[in-house]
Scaffold this motif. Structure first.
Motif, short mmCIF file in Angstrom:
data_model
loop_
_atom_site.label_atom_id
_atom_site.label_comp_id
_atom_site.label_asym_id
_atom_site.label_seq_id
_atom_site.Cartn_x
_atom_site.Cartn_y
_atom_site.Cartn_z
N THR A 26 0.85 -1.19 0.00
CA THR A 26 0.00 0.00 0.00
C THR A 26 0.88 1.23 0.00
OG1 THR A 26 -1.91 1.02 1.08
CG2 THR A 26 -0.20 0.20 2.54
N TRP A 30 -2.12 5.95 -2.19
CA TRP A 30 -3.42 5.25 -2.29
C TRP A 30 -4.32 5.65 -1.14
CZ3 TRP A 30 -7.10 2.30 0.00
CH2 TRP A 30 -8.02 1.65 -0.84
N ARG A 34 -8.14 8.16 -1.04
CA ARG A 34 -9.32 7.30 -0.89
C ARG A 34 -9.96 7.38 0.48
NH1 ARG A 34 -6.97 4.68 -4.82
NH2 ARG A 34 -8.19 3.68 -6.47
N CYS A 108 -20.06 1.54 15.18
CA CYS A 108 -19.67 2.95 15.05
C CYS A 108 -20.69 3.95 15.59
CB CYS A 108 -19.31 3.25 13.60
SG CYS A 108 -18.05 2.13 13.00
N ARG A 147 -4.54 -5.41 3.31
CA ARG A 147 -4.43 -3.96 3.13
C ARG A 147 -5.80 -3.27 3.01
NH1 ARG A 147 -2.49 -3.45 -3.22
NH2 ARG A 147 -4.36 -4.42 -4.09
N SER A 148 -6.84 -4.06 2.68
CA SER A 148 -8.14 -3.43 2.45
C SER A 148 -8.83 -3.04 3.76
CB SER A 148 -9.05 -4.34 1.63
OG SER A 148 -9.46 -5.44 2.40
N MET A 205 -14.93 -6.77 5.42
CA MET A 205 -15.83 -5.65 5.09
C MET A 205 -16.03 -5.54 3.60
SD MET A 205 -15.68 -1.67 6.26
CE MET A 205 -14.12 -1.28 5.53
N GLY A 207 -16.40 -3.08 1.40
CA GLY A 207 -16.14 -1.64 1.50
C GLY A 207 -17.07 -0.78 0.67
N ARG A 208 -17.26 -1.15 -0.60
CA ARG A 208 -18.09 -0.28 -1.47
C ARG A 208 -19.53 -0.25 -1.02
NH1 ARG A 208 -15.76 0.40 -7.42
NH2 ARG A 208 -13.76 1.08 -6.62
N VAL A 210 -20.65 -0.77 2.03
CA VAL A 210 -20.73 -0.03 3.29
C VAL A 210 -20.64 1.47 3.00
CG1 VAL A 210 -19.62 0.38 5.52
CG2 VAL A 210 -19.77 -1.94 4.62
N HIS A 242 -19.39 10.57 12.00
CA HIS A 242 -18.45 9.46 12.26
C HIS A 242 -17.28 9.53 11.28
CE1 HIS A 242 -16.66 5.63 12.77
NE2 HIS A 242 -17.24 5.06 11.74
N ALA A 244 -15.13 7.85 9.39
CA ALA A 244 -14.80 6.56 8.77
C ALA A 244 -13.95 6.76 7.53
CB ALA A 244 -16.07 5.79 8.41
N ASN A 245 -14.27 7.81 6.79
CA ASN A 245 -13.60 8.01 5.51
C ASN A 245 -13.92 9.45 5.07
OD1 ASN A 245 -13.16 8.21 2.68
ND2 ASN A 245 -13.26 5.98 2.51
N ILE A 248 -16.56 9.73 2.45
CA ILE A 248 -17.95 9.59 2.92
C ILE A 248 -18.43 10.94 3.46
CG2 ILE A 248 -19.42 8.51 4.69
CD1 ILE A 248 -17.77 5.97 4.41
N ASN A 272 -10.39 5.51 11.50
CA ASN A 272 -11.72 5.16 11.99
C ASN A 272 -11.59 4.46 13.35
OD1 ASN A 272 -14.16 3.90 12.49
ND2 ASN A 272 -14.45 3.16 10.39
O1 UT7 Z 1 -16.87 2.32 10.34
C1 UT7 Z 1 -17.35 1.34 9.51
C2 UT7 Z 1 -17.70 1.93 8.25
N1 UT7 Z 1 -16.74 1.57 7.23
C3 UT7 Z 1 -16.59 2.37 6.21
O2 UT7 Z 1 -17.19 3.41 6.19
C4 UT7 Z 1 -15.74 1.93 5.02
C5 UT7 Z 1 -16.47 2.28 3.76
N2 UT7 Z 1 -15.70 1.95 2.56
C6 UT7 Z 1 -14.63 2.65 2.18
O3 UT7 Z 1 -14.26 3.61 2.84
C7 UT7 Z 1 -13.94 2.28 0.90
O4 UT7 Z 1 -14.73 1.34 0.22
C8 UT7 Z 1 -12.50 1.71 1.11
C9 UT7 Z 1 -11.58 2.85 1.54
C10 UT7 Z 1 -12.54 0.63 2.16
C11 UT7 Z 1 -11.96 1.14 -0.20
O5 UT7 Z 1 -11.97 2.11 -1.23
P1 UT7 Z 1 -12.54 1.73 -2.68
O6 UT7 Z 1 -12.33 2.91 -3.53
O7 UT7 Z 1 -13.95 1.24 -2.48
O8 UT7 Z 1 -11.56 0.58 -3.17
P2 UT7 Z 1 -11.86 -0.95 -3.53
O9 UT7 Z 1 -12.14 -1.74 -2.27
O10 UT7 Z 1 -12.89 -1.02 -4.58
O11 UT7 Z 1 -10.47 -1.39 -4.12
C12 UT7 Z 1 -9.93 -0.79 -5.31
C13 UT7 Z 1 -8.55 -1.34 -5.53
C14 UT7 Z 1 -8.48 -2.88 -5.45
O12 UT7 Z 1 -7.54 -3.33 -6.40
P3 UT7 Z 1 -8.02 -3.92 -7.82
O13 UT7 Z 1 -8.87 -5.10 -7.46
O14 UT7 Z 1 -8.78 -2.81 -8.48
O15 UT7 Z 1 -6.72 -4.25 -8.47
C15 UT7 Z 1 -7.94 -3.16 -4.09
O16 UT7 Z 1 -7.23 -4.37 -4.00
O17 UT7 Z 1 -7.66 -0.88 -4.50
C16 UT7 Z 1 -6.99 -2.00 -3.90
N3 UT7 Z 1 -6.73 -1.68 -2.51
C17 UT7 Z 1 -5.60 -1.10 -2.10
N4 UT7 Z 1 -4.50 -0.70 -2.75
C18 UT7 Z 1 -3.51 -0.12 -2.03
C19 UT7 Z 1 -7.55 -1.88 -1.46
N5 UT7 Z 1 -6.95 -1.44 -0.33
C20 UT7 Z 1 -5.74 -0.95 -0.71
C21 UT7 Z 1 -4.67 -0.34 -0.01
N6 UT7 Z 1 -3.59 0.05 -0.71
N7 UT7 Z 1 -4.72 -0.14 1.32
#
Ligand code: UT7
Length: 315
Positions: A26, A30, A34, A108, A147-148, A205, A207-208, A210, A242, A244-245, A248, A272
């Motif tokens: 990571t 990135w 995000r 949360c 990492r996610s 989780m 992620g998308r 949520v 909250h 979280a992001n 959001i 978070n």
């Molecule tokens: O308090 C509980 C509430 N929780 C939340 O509010 C979380 C809500 N969700 C989010 O904040 C976002 O969905 C995340 C920040 C968790 C993820 O962001 P995203 O833009 O939805 O990314 P994604 O999960 O769709 O992943 C996109 C790409 C993937 O790679 P490929 O498959 O496109 O090659 C992931 O493997 O990003 C990759 N990825 C990372 N890359 C570098 C996921 N995590 C990481 C990372 N570093 N840490």
């Protein structure tokens, strides 16, 4: 009720995005765009209950009340080392409380759920002074090779003292049951009779999904609650959302068509911290002198369950 004291306590260890990229695939490039997270406080040598005790002591000091004055103690927590007794009892013992101590696991939005319980107890005429602590170590739920999830969280505790008053103008709580969106499973002790297969699973989780739930739930909760108490967005001084992001929070801001200045944020330094997020933010803003008497604070939080909640509090 009304809030007359706030406190918070965070672990000393600060973990930056660059430190994570030493062992995870990571990068700061990135994580920041995000999530808005630059660093987070992670438990290393501390005990979670000591952070809770510290946050409560600070809130009690500010309120002018002592442990003997507290009629009811609520601890919001998702995970800690004790299966029993409740973390509220462990922290209550450290503080010298002699009142009922209960734990809630509402993820949360826990601070808002705790305020709802406090307000209900107060309106029933059963309590005058309530202490709430939200005490969380979500970093202990994650698989640190994933990492996610592991980049998103930070630990800490936030507390508030509530007493008699008419400053909680409204609270709404919601649930869209979906236990497959954010979950973690721990292994229990084996018995000679268990025949089913059991596994331990670190935090999972979607992620998308949520993300979408968070934005929809928050905007719906806030607009409906304001309407139900006869207020409008113009009446709101600050949205305590909250942390979280940052994306959001930005999406909620855009949907509500409200300015940046109404959304205090500390996600860059904390990540978070689950239910601790709102009361830590509240305490930081309060100690900086951000709020003046009569300000309207709208809390909004969302998370595992999927649960959400909103509260309108006059300062
Ligand atoms: O308090 C509980 C509430 N929780 C939340 O509010 C979380 C809500 N969700 C989010 O904040 C976002 O969905 C995340 C920040 C968790 C993820 O962001 P995203 O833009 O939805 O990314 P994604 O999960 O769709 O992943 C996109 C790409 C993937 O790679 P490929 O498959 O496109 O090659 C992931 O493997 O990003 C990759 N990825 C990372 N890359 C570098 C996921 N995590 C990481 C990372 N570093 N840490």
């Amino acid at each position: 009720m009304k809030i007359i004291g706030t406190g918070s306590a965070i672990p000393s260890k600060v973990v930056t995005n660059d430190m994570l990229s030493e062992f995870l695939d990571t990068s700061d490039e990135w994580i920041v765009p995000r999530t808005g997270i630059k660093s987070r406080h992670v438990i290393s040598s501390e005990e979670l209950e000591d952070l809770g005790i510290e946050a409560c002591r600070k809130a009690l000091d500010m309120s002018g009340l002592g442990p003997q004055d507290i009629d009811y103690f609520i601890c919001s927590n998702v995970v800690n080392e004790y299966a029993t007794p409740g973390l509220s009892c462990v922290i209550g013992a450290g503080l010298g409380l002699q009142c009922p101590c209960i734990d809630i696991n509402c993820a949360c939005p826990g601070f808002i759920y705790a305020m709802d319980i406090a307000e209900a107890q107060y309106r029933a005429g059963r309590v005058k002074n309530v202490l709430i602590v939200c005490c969380e170590e979500p970093t202990r739920m994650c698989d640190w090779t994933d990492r996610s999830t592991s980049v998103l969280f930070g630990d800490g505790a936030g507390a508030a003292v509530l007493t008699a008053g008419d400053n909680i103008k409204g609270i709404s709580l919601h649930c869209e049951p979906a236990p497959d969106k954010i979950w973690q499973k721990r292994l229990m002790q084996p018995t000679p009779y268990i025949t089913k297969e059991e596994h331990e699973t670190p935090l999972q989780m979607k992620g998308r999904e949520v993300f979408k739930f968070a934005v929809n739930a928050s905007t719906r909760d806030v607009e409906a609650l304001l309407k139900s108490v006869g207020m409008s967005k113009e009446d709101v001084s600050f949205y305590m959302v909250h942390q979280a992001n940052a994306r959001i929070i930005d999406a909620i801001k855009q949907y509500l068509e409200e300015p940046d200045g109404k959304f205090p944020s500390n996600i860059a330094d904390h990540g978070n911290s689950s239910s601790a997020s709102c009361p830590i933010l509240l305490d930081e803003c309060n100690r900086k002198g951000l709020f003046k008497k009569g300000d309207i604070l709208v809390f909004s939080a969302f998370g595992a369950g999927l649960l959400s909640g909103a509260a309108i509090v006059e300062w």
